[in-house]
Design an enzyme around this catalytic site. Structure first.
Site, PDB file in Angstrom:
ATOM      1  N   LYS A  35       0.839  -1.202   0.000  1.00 46.03           N
ATOM      2  CA  LYS A  35       0.000   0.000   0.000  1.00 46.03           C
ATOM      3  C   LYS A  35       0.871   1.247   0.000  1.00 46.03           C
ATOM      4  O   LYS A  35       2.081   1.152   0.251  1.00 46.03           O
ATOM      5  CB  LYS A  35      -0.906  -0.029   1.235  1.00 46.03           C
ATOM      6  CG  LYS A  35      -0.146  -0.086   2.542  1.00 46.03           C
ATOM      7  CD  LYS A  35      -1.011  -0.594   3.682  1.00 46.03           C
ATOM      8  CE  LYS A  35      -0.212  -0.559   4.985  1.00 46.03           C
ATOM      9  NZ  LYS A  35      -0.918  -1.235   6.087  1.00 46.03           N
ATOM     10  N   TYR A  48      17.040  29.830   6.368  1.00 46.77           N
ATOM     11  CA  TYR A  48      15.960  30.618   6.973  1.00 46.77           C
ATOM     12  C   TYR A  48      16.232  30.879   8.445  1.00 46.77           C
ATOM     13  O   TYR A  48      16.602  29.971   9.190  1.00 46.77           O
ATOM     14  CB  TYR A  48      14.626  29.886   6.836  1.00 46.77           C
ATOM     15  CG  TYR A  48      14.012  30.013   5.462  1.00 46.77           C
ATOM     16  CD1 TYR A  48      13.724  31.271   4.931  1.00 46.77           C
ATOM     17  CD2 TYR A  48      13.735  28.883   4.709  1.00 46.77           C
ATOM     18  CE1 TYR A  48      13.147  31.381   3.669  1.00 46.77           C
ATOM     19  CE2 TYR A  48      13.155  28.988   3.456  1.00 46.77           C
ATOM     20  CZ  TYR A  48      12.868  30.242   2.934  1.00 46.77           C
ATOM     21  OH  TYR A  48      12.305  30.355   1.698  1.00 46.77           O
TER      22      TYR A  48
HETATM   23  C1  LIG Z   1      -0.121  -2.102   6.740  1.00 48.00           C
HETATM   24  C2  LIG Z   1      -0.649  -3.412   7.135  1.00 48.00           C
HETATM   25  C3  LIG Z   1       0.216  -4.518   7.233  1.00 48.00           C
HETATM   26  C4  LIG Z   1       1.714  -4.389   7.158  1.00 48.00           C
HETATM   27  O1  LIG Z   1       2.174  -3.857   8.398  1.00 48.00           O
HETATM   28  P1  LIG Z   1       3.707  -3.544   8.723  1.00 48.00           P
HETATM   29  O2  LIG Z   1       3.676  -3.069  10.127  1.00 48.00           O
HETATM   30  O3  LIG Z   1       4.149  -2.491   7.772  1.00 48.00           O
HETATM   31  O4  LIG Z   1       4.471  -4.806   8.554  1.00 48.00           O
HETATM   32  C5  LIG Z   1      -0.348  -5.756   7.457  1.00 48.00           C
HETATM   33  N1  LIG Z   1      -1.704  -5.882   7.605  1.00 48.00           N
HETATM   34  C6  LIG Z   1      -2.543  -4.840   7.563  1.00 48.00           C
HETATM   35  C7  LIG Z   1      -3.994  -5.060   7.752  1.00 48.00           C
HETATM   36  C8  LIG Z   1      -2.046  -3.568   7.344  1.00 48.00           C
HETATM   37  O5  LIG Z   1      -2.881  -2.521   7.326  1.00 48.00           O
END
Ligand SMILES: *Cc1c(COP(=O)(O)O)cnc(C)c1O
Length: 344
Positions: A36, A244
């Site tokens: 994702k 800055y």
């Molecule tokens: C993002 C997510 C993962 C992966 O989690 P990590 O902590 O990045 O390993 C797995 N399962 C779900 C449902 C998630 O939302």
């Protein structure tokens, strides 16, 4: 296309090695990959291609928009946020993708539309997404083609008693559905031990070089290194300030390189006066305040650097999170759209 003055150097072998490490720790369970948020900022299509070549078969995104970006990848994708009414047309026409249904409304929506294979998220204590275990036990999913029944750990990176409770609540559903597989562990969950792996694990952040728990230290390789080009090198005379609000003042004449990297690229203002570039084993400190598109580096230790040269930023995720107060997730997903992403 014109080359960008900043790039991410992405280590394919390290990504694949991290997946093999997490797959081995998953024991007999299959090991998937959360991709994702554009593969946590690395570029989802390339991450999927490299991991699919290594043997990964289960990929997870959040939204259907993210599925479209992987349309040519030829892999199975699960969509963690399930299906909104607005997603249904695309979802029903996507043979390689299935929703992770996570509310009673979504279950009904999918069943009433004659949707086929799906995954289902059960909430075992996080109170984020998911249907209640009681609803599963009572037969809510009867007659549905559930590929994976999953839950998500709220405290996998802590030694919390909730971990075992969540594991046991999911395990109690094993004979209560027709689901082909069960899944619980993210990256940190894999390190909790074999009884958290069920049939499928879902690592994300550790694939990309994060070390969310001490048990993974020394086993996960760095994947991402931001590199920025030097736009100019200048001499800042003793007593003059840089950037800055002139938050840094030269105590002696100082050679400074201005690099093409700033907070719009995820190199946030918390790196001001703290971040550093690395040149072999030489440490080149960030000085003054990070700007939107520019950062100043003290290059007294690197007399040969000139305009057009590239500097690699120190971006060990665990150490950089400790340094800046950002999470390892934020350090990855905040990397912006202006980088060229170069796999080596
Ligand atoms: C993002 C997510 C993962 C992966 O989690 P990590 O902590 O990045 O390993 C797995 N399962 C779900 C449902 C998630 O939302």
């Amino acid at each position: 296309m014109i080359a960008s003055p900043l790039r991410l150097r992405l280590d394919r072998d390290a990504l694949v090695a991290n997946w093999h490490t997490l797959a081995a720790m998953s024991g007999t369970a299959a090991c998937g990959a959360a991709v994702k948020a554009n593969g946590y900022g690395l570029g989802a299509p390339e991450v999927v291609r490299h991991l699919a070549e290594a043997g990964c078969r289960d990929f997870f995104v959040a939204t259907w928009r993210e599925v479209l970006a992987l349309a040519d990848a030829g892999v199975a994708v699960s969509v963690l946020h399930g299906v909104r009414e607005d997603d249904m047309a695309v979802a029903l026409e996507s043979p390689h993708a299935r929703p992770v249904l996570n509310s009673v409304q979504q279950v009904r929506r999918w069943r009433d539309a004659g949707g086929g294979a799906c995954d289902v998220m059960v909430d075992t204590g996080m109170n984020r997404l998911g249907i209640r275990p009681e609803d599963v036990a009572a037969g809510l999913l009867a007659g549905m083609q559930v590929e994976t029944l999953m839950s998500h750990l709220a405290c996998a990176d802590d030694e919390s008693p909730l971990n075992a409770q969540q594991r046991d609540s999911l395990a109690a559903l094993r004979d209560r559905t027709q689901a082909r597989r069960m899944s619980l562990a993210n990256s940190a969950g894999i390190a909790l031990g074999p009884d958290y792996a069920f049939d499928l694990t879902r690592p994300g952040v550790a694939l990309y070089g994060a070390v969310p728990v001490p048990a993974l230290a020394g086993r996960i390789r760095q994947v991402v290194t931001p590199e920025a080009q030097i736009l100019q090198r200048r001499l800042v005379p003793a007593g003059a300030g840089v950037g800055y609000n002139l938050t840094w003042t030269a105590t002696a004449d100082t050679e400074v390189a201005i690099v093409n990297l700033g907070y719009a690229d995820g190199y946030l203002r918390c790196f001001s006066g703290k971040g550093r570039a690395m040149l072999d084993d030489r440490v080149l400190p960030v000085i003054g305040r990070v700007s939107m598109d520019l950062t100043a580096i003290d290059v007294r230790a690197a007399p040969d650097l000139v305009e057009g040269d590239w500097l690699a930023m120190d971006y060990d995720l665990a150490a950089t999170a400790a340094l800046t107060g950002l999470s390892q997730y934020e350090l990855l997903t905040g990397l912006g759209a202006r980088y060229d992403r170069i796999w080596v």
